[in-house]
Design an enzyme around this catalytic site. Structure first.
Site, mmCIF file in Angstrom:
data_model
loop_
_atom_site.group_PDB
_atom_site.id
_atom_site.type_symbol
_atom_site.label_atom_id
_atom_site.label_comp_id
_atom_site.label_asym_id
_atom_site.label_seq_id
_atom_site.Cartn_x
_atom_site.Cartn_y
_atom_site.Cartn_z
ATOM 1 N N ALA A 110 -62.526 -42.711 -8.874
ATOM 2 C CA ALA A 110 -61.213 -42.458 -8.270
ATOM 3 C C ALA A 110 -60.457 -41.495 -9.165
ATOM 4 C CB ALA A 110 -60.428 -43.754 -8.085
ATOM 5 N N LYS A 111 -59.412 -40.929 -8.639
ATOM 6 C CA LYS A 111 -58.507 -40.089 -9.421
ATOM 7 C C LYS A 111 -57.200 -40.021 -8.673
ATOM 8 C CE LYS A 111 -58.772 -37.766 -13.338
ATOM 9 N NZ LYS A 111 -59.520 -38.229 -14.507
ATOM 10 N N GLY A 112 -56.128 -39.786 -9.404
ATOM 11 C CA GLY A 112 -54.830 -39.668 -8.765
ATOM 12 C C GLY A 112 -53.875 -38.889 -9.624
#
Length: 423
Positions: A110-112
């Site tokens: 994931a990344k944000g």
């Protein structure tokens, strides 16, 4: 909106796709399986309004991309950067999946992040924006759904605000919802230093492989944030002479060696390298092509490209950043044969997510380890992964990058095949 429209125009996402397709060809993945393995499961875009100190309201765009949840919760950093876009975030999430697969963690990637320069926010505004972003994410995250961590522009304090916001919503402390927190707020000893120390450890192993004594070797660190500064200090402790450093504000080079302790102290006081007076400045684009034994790109994506790859004068390229080398540059490096030993990003900078996993496990178990145990487990995991990459590269005549990606992609593919398609 189709996936191609969401990510169109993002060179970073296109680069991740290119890397995947090359490895998918090697693994013989069927064309009808490729989209399921590569494309992100969930893409979130949120608006984050806050009150500015002057009484006005400002709205910032935030993102979170969860690549897959086949092996467990997703895991990945949160980046605050002015140029952030959804294509970049998605590519970083994809790379995190392959990274977790490579080192054997029960995570998807994931990344944000938020499109903002955090240096332009007051401390109160930064806290307000951090808490608002986490509040917007609450329906989509959790200790067994998606676990956040720090990245460029965020730190332990931001992670503590994330954890507190989520915990206040649930009415109880949930320390394991984020990693990279201060030890006083449920973090783990060694997490902040983990990525940089991991880079240093793998450089040491690469030196052994090519017969280069690490004591007395020279190194250039491009990107002097948390990863680069810790890697520089760790390498210096092992006798490496650091001859070049840079961040987004300045670059310095001295073949006699730089005073890393003094530079770290300057950065701690001023937040960046600009205005440092005790070294000779150099054009940032020239730093990468100076003669050295070890080159560590530890900043952002796509800095080693078709224009400078043929001019690199290092013996080891240790990718502390995510995606610092373009596919075009990879082809040039491959044509140079064994001239440069590449430690690919999903191996080289995996120390952070490995120790984040340890922090998550400790939070769930409520059983804390000391720093010596954390570091011992980290180095054993890195060693196992390093050996696996070298063995696969040799057995299948692959570059180190393709070998690392093949291990990571194959694990995700196998898990998806095993679980099947619902319904």
């Amino acid at each position: 909106m189709t996936s191609s429209n969401i990510y169109s125009g993002s060179p970073v996402f296109g680069m991740a796709r290119q890397q995947f397709e090359q490895v998918a060809d090697h693994l013989g993945i069927r064309s009808d399986e490729r989209e399921r393995v590569f494309m992100p499961k969930r893409v979130l875009a949120v608006s984050c309004p806050i009150h500015r100190d002057d009484g006005t309201v400002a709205v910032f765009q935030g993102y979170r991309v969860q690549h897959h949840l086949t092996l467990g919760p997703t895991k990945g950093g949160t980046r605050f950067a002015a140029s952030l876009n959804v294509g970049e975030v998605a590519a970083l999430a994809v790379w995190m999946s392959w990274k977790c697969g490579l080192v054997g963690l029960p995570y998807g990637g994931a990344k944000g992040g938020i499109a903002v320069d955090p240096r332009l926010l007051s401390p109160r505004e930064l806290e307000a924006l951090s808490r608002r972003y986490m509040q917007e994410m609450i329906p989509f995250i959790g200790p067994h759904v998606d676990v956040m961590a720090p990245d460029i522009g965020t730190n332990e304090k931001v992670m503590a605000w994330f954890m507190d916001t989520y915990s206040m919503y649930l009415g109880r402390t949930v320390s394991e919802v984020v990693t990279g927190k201060p030890v006083s707020a449920g973090g783990t000893a060694g997490r902040r230093e983990a990525t940089g120390r991991g880079v240093s450890y793998l450089i040491g192993r690469a030196c052994e492989m090519i017969g280069l004594p690490i004591a007395g070797a020279t190194a250039i660190i491009q990107g002097f944030g948390n990863v680069g500064s810790v890697a520089a200090a760790s390498l210096a402790d092992r006798g490496v002479r650091i001859i070049g450093v840079s961040d987004d504000s300045a670059a310095f080079f001295d073949e006699r060696g730089l005073d890393i302790d003094d530079i770290v102290s300057h950065q701690a006081r001023h937040g960046r390298l600009s205005d440092y007076k005790n070294a000779t400045a150099i054009a940032p684009e020239q730093l990468l092509v100076q003669q050295c034994d070890i080159l560590v790109p530890a900043a952002v994506e796509r800095v080693v490209d078709s224009h400078n790859a043929s001019h690199l004068k290092c013996r080891i390229l240790a990718e502390g950043a995510n995606g610092p080398t373009t596919p075009e540059a990879d082809r040039i490096l491959m044509e140079r044969g064994d001239e440069i030993f590449v430690i690919p990003d999903i191996l080289c900078n995996s120390g952070g997510v490995i120790v984040s996993y340890f922090e998550w496990v400790q939070g769930i178990q409520q059983l804390l380890w000391d720093e010596a145990e954390v570091m011992d487990r980290l180095y054993r995991t890195l060693e196992r992964s390093f050996q696996a990459v070298l063995a696969k590269a040799k057995a299948e005549r692959l570059t180190h990058r393709d070998a690392a990606l093949a291990i990571g992609v194959a694990r995700v593919l196998e898990a998806k095949r095993t679980r099947g398609l619902f319904p």
